[in-house]
Motif scaffolding. Structure first.
Motif, mmCIF file in Angstrom:
data_model
loop_
_atom_site.group_PDB
_atom_site.id
_atom_site.type_symbol
_atom_site.label_atom_id
_atom_site.label_comp_id
_atom_site.label_asym_id
_atom_site.label_seq_id
_atom_site.Cartn_x
_atom_site.Cartn_y
_atom_site.Cartn_z
ATOM 1 N N ARG A 148 10.075 -0.694 16.954
ATOM 2 C CA ARG A 148 8.951 0.177 17.064
ATOM 3 C C ARG A 148 8.884 0.888 15.528
ATOM 4 N N THR A 149 7.670 0.903 14.887
ATOM 5 C CA THR A 149 7.483 1.229 13.590
ATOM 6 C C THR A 149 6.176 2.116 13.677
ATOM 7 N N PRO A 150 6.381 3.342 13.773
ATOM 8 C CA PRO A 150 5.404 4.433 13.946
ATOM 9 C C PRO A 150 4.098 4.433 12.731
ATOM 10 N N ALA A 151 4.686 3.925 11.573
ATOM 11 C CA ALA A 151 3.882 4.000 10.488
ATOM 12 C C ALA A 151 2.763 2.827 10.636
ATOM 13 N N LEU A 152 2.969 1.671 11.121
ATOM 14 C CA LEU A 152 2.347 0.642 11.718
ATOM 15 C C LEU A 152 1.140 1.073 12.656
ATOM 16 N N GLU A 153 1.618 1.839 13.457
ATOM 17 C CA GLU A 153 0.692 2.423 14.595
ATOM 18 C C GLU A 153 -0.518 3.304 14.065
ATOM 19 N N ALA B 172 14.472 -4.305 7.529
ATOM 20 C CA ALA B 172 13.545 -3.669 6.226
ATOM 21 C C ALA B 172 12.500 -2.716 6.719
ATOM 22 N N HIS B 173 12.204 -2.888 8.057
ATOM 23 C CA HIS B 173 11.086 -1.932 8.497
ATOM 24 C C HIS B 173 11.466 -0.484 8.463
ATOM 25 N N VAL B 174 12.773 -0.375 8.247
ATOM 26 C CA VAL B 174 13.627 0.926 8.392
ATOM 27 C C VAL B 174 13.942 1.337 6.657
ATOM 28 N N ASP B 175 14.584 0.246 6.068
ATOM 29 C CA ASP B 175 14.781 0.395 4.835
ATOM 30 C C ASP B 175 13.744 0.813 4.000
ATOM 31 N N GLU B 176 12.588 0.090 4.047
ATOM 32 C CA GLU B 176 11.321 0.344 3.106
ATOM 33 C C GLU B 176 10.052 0.485 4.120
ATOM 34 N N THR B 177 10.145 1.310 4.967
ATOM 35 C CA THR B 177 8.998 1.283 5.911
ATOM 36 C C THR B 177 7.804 1.292 5.011
ATOM 37 N N ARG C 176 2.526 -1.325 4.612
ATOM 38 C CA ARG C 176 1.401 -1.637 3.596
ATOM 39 C C ARG C 176 1.100 -3.173 3.622
ATOM 40 N N ALA C 177 2.329 -3.919 3.487
ATOM 41 C CA ALA C 177 2.115 -5.417 3.459
ATOM 42 C C ALA C 177 1.355 -6.103 4.776
#
Length: 279
Positions: free
Chosen positions: A49-54, A233-238, A243-244
């Motif tokens: 789960r990646t809240p930034a993507l949400e 990487a979704h944690v290391d460079e969120t 953005r990508a």
């Protein structure tokens, strides 16, 4: 004008049944629909789960069969092949009721996403292969990176894994105990779905060379190398990861002929069908 989402895409947890087997998924965020398949096999979905993507996308996190509240195959713990996961994935996508979705797969989930994009591309607007490989064996960890994905789960701010769910409980053997052999190098050359490959330069679980090979064999694939990223990487460079993917979703019509590599340094360039999924 703001549109009310379909009931299948209301925020929260959902499930439906196929042949008596429950398929559960979790919806968070708003925007274009992106279905995310976790690694494993057998890892709890929550680590991805990646809240930034949400903030940009309606993220639909798959809780794969054989894990959590999703159902078990009669052959459990065996039978969880890529083809069977893809069949359930197809039914889930159809159940959502939208024309097309983007598909994101991580590690073993990227192997599933690649298989799905090759064999069932009709409902896909694009595919993101995150820490995947063109084949297993020959140095790539098949199974794939259970330890790494558990470590990610411990570092994220999302739900904490229950002890019983932190350890993989399914195999990648078929029902007859034959291995699910994977070599996509030929089939990926014919991929028609716009594709993006994401890898962490410091990934010691999968090895970044495998992600590069995936990008090389897919026509027009976009490759993002996260220089400070590892297997998580979704944690290391969120920020760069988010953005990508956001840009890929927005740019997807151009991706078919825009194969390129981007090294991220903090900025990025640029009605359900009732078919059985068993058998």
């Amino acid at each position: 004008m703001r549109f009310r989402p379909l009931p299948t895409l209301f925020p929260g947890s959902h499930s439906f049944e196929v042949g008596g087997i429950a398929q559960r998924y979790h919806v968070h965020g708003s925007g274009p629909v992106c279905v995310a398949h976790p690694g494993g096999p057998g890892i709890n979905w929550a680590y991805l789960r990646t809240p930034a993507l949400e903030e940009h996308l309606t993220m639909v996190y798959v809780e794969p069969i054989g894990t959590g509240a999703s159902g078990r195959l009669p052959s459990h713990p065996h039978g969880y092949t890529r083809e069977r996961y893809s069949r359930f994935l197809e039914l889930l996508i159809n159940n959502l009721g939208v024309c097309r979705v983007h598909l994101l797969g991580h590690a073993h989930g990227a192997l599933i996403a690649a298989h799905h994009a090759v064999h069932r591309p009709e409902r896909l607007a694009g595919v993101v292969l995150y820490e995947g490989a063109p084949a297993t064996g020959h140095g790539y960890a098949d199974g794939t990176g259970h330890e790494s994905e558990q470590a990610v789960a411990g570092r994220t701010a999302g739900p904490v894994l229950a002890a019983s769910e932190a350890v993989p409980c399914v195999s990648s053997l078929d029902e007859d105990l034959t291995p699910d052999t994977i070599d996509d190098r030929a089939s990926l050359r014919g991929l028609t779905v716009p594709a993006m490959v994401i890898l962490g330069r410091n990934d010691v679980s999968s090895g970044s060379e495998w992600g590069r090979e995936v990008a090389e064999v897919i026509p027009g694939a976009r490759l993002l190398v996260l220089k400070d990223g590892g297997h998580s990487a979704h944690v290391d460079e969120t920020a760069s990861f988010t953005r990508a993917i956001r840009d890929f979703v927005q740019d997807v019509p151009a991706v078919r002929t825009a194969g390129r590599t981007v090294v991220a340094t903090g900025r990025s360039a640029h009605s359900p069908t009732a078919r059985r999924a068993r058998g």
